[in-house]
Enzyme design. Structure first.
Site, mmCIF file in Angstrom:
data_model
loop_
_atom_site.group_PDB
_atom_site.id
_atom_site.type_symbol
_atom_site.label_atom_id
_atom_site.label_comp_id
_atom_site.label_asym_id
_atom_site.label_seq_id
_atom_site.Cartn_x
_atom_site.Cartn_y
_atom_site.Cartn_z
ATOM 1 C CB SER A 153 37.693 63.670 24.984
ATOM 2 O OG SER A 153 37.294 63.695 23.264
ATOM 3 C CE LYS B 91 35.630 64.785 18.728
ATOM 4 N NZ LYS B 91 35.408 65.310 20.167
ATOM 5 C CE LYS C 196 33.402 68.794 18.720
ATOM 6 N NZ LYS C 196 34.694 69.250 19.486
#
Length: 339
Positions: A145, A107, A198
């Site tokens: 997660s 990410k 994020k």
């Protein structure tokens, strides 16, 4: 189903463990470190990244000395790249000629090179695909997660994103199970933007909590942070509704508030007066938000997207602002409509 997970870090190992619990899947976990692979094979645990977590008997451990990575990948039904963002390009290049679906877990944005913008995973793929991966298809598995909880079998929900229905189906078949629920989504751009940005905003929220600014301030940062994610995502071609799902709101809330969040931890340590280098060195793992914050702001400015929280995080990481000054910059902005 045959699944290969490339990268034996915490997240790659956790997903491999989760998938291998189902005896209907043949799961291989590949490590570039031959010594690490040998230790995992003999001790049946990943002591460096998931100490104390027993690896299932059915999980096969592979390493760089076994066979060329592309040859090993070609024998699978799904290939999962579990490297940090910095390793995605080289790993995809190593998979030249593979004709099975390739998806990734990282990410973030690739670190920008001089004269170029940092890219998301699907943009890296688009650069490589015409040369190396003409017949394969790609995707990303993302969502709120923590590796430790997935490895322990605690309830988790993820999103499998790809423009290709067969790739989404492959990810669901590989990872959906009693403790891991996998939803399908065709907005790969939105899922990647949510997963990347994020991390930057979690640094801001950690700073907020470290300075003991209160729950009101935390809620404001998360909410306005979601607005920044959405604005950038829409400018890059995503759908707005994606950011109200697992890879947007869900991942932001977890990473900004969870005690296992490395990016949040960076903000906490900076608030305590540590330098950025001290904070990063203390983690023992990669905090992607540190490495992609500048790229997020660069892409936003290029597109004319206003991201004041991300701007403040970059100034903090660069040493241009102290923690209290970063807060003052955000609170001192002119009144505006809520958009």
């Amino acid at each position: 189903m045959r699944v290969l997970v490339i990268g034996a870090g915490a997240w790659g190992t956790a997903l491999a463990v989760s998938a291998a619990r189902d005896g209907h899947r043949r799961v291989s976990l590949w490590s570039r470190d031959v010594a690490q692979a040998a230790e995992m094979g003999s001790l049946r645990q990943n002591r460096r990244y998931l100490p104390g977590m027993e690896l299932p008997v059915g999980l096969h451990i592979a390493h760089a000395g076994d066979a060329p990575l592309a040859a090993l990948a070609q024998a699978q039904d799904l290939v999962v790249v579990g490297t940090p963002m910095a390793g995605l390009r080289s790993t995809l290049s190593a998979l030249a000629g593979v004709r099975v679906p390739v998806v990734w877990l990282c990410k973030g944005f690739e670190t920008a090179q001089p004269g170029a913008q940092g890219l998301l995973g699907h943009e890296i793929w688009a650069q490589l695909a015409p040369q190396h991966l003409p017949d394969a298809s790609c995707g990303v598995l993302s969502g709120p997660s923590f590796a430790q909880e997935v490895a322990r079998g605690q309830p988790t929900a993820l999103v499998a994103a790809s423009p290709h229905a067969d790739v989404r189906d492959a990810m669901v078949r590989a990872f959906h199970g009693p403790s891991l629920r996998v939803y399908a989504n065709d907005d790969m751009v939105g899922v990647e933007v949510g997963g990347a940005v994020k991390n930057v905003l979690a640094i801001a929220t950690g700073l907020c909590d470290g300075l003991q600014l209160g729950l009101n301030a935390r809620a404001a940062l998360i909410t306005r942070g979601l607005a920044e994610i959405t604005r950038l995502g829409l400018a890059l071609g995503a759908r707005a509704d994606t950011f109200m799902g697992l890879s947007g709101l869900g991942d932001l809330v977890l990473t900004a508030t969870g005690d296992l969040s490395r990016n949040r931890k960076v903000g906490l340590l900076l608030a305590q007066g540590q330098t950025l280098q001290q904070a990063v060195d203390s983690l023992g793992h990669v905090a992607e938000g540190v490495y992609c914050a500048r790229t997020v702001v660069q892409r936003a400015r290029h597109l004319g997207v206003d991201m004041p929280i991300a701007d403040a995080v970059v100034a903090l990481l660069d040493g241009a602002l102290r923690p209290d000054e970063a807060v003052g910059r955000l609170m001192g902005r002119d009144p505006a409509a809520e958009l």
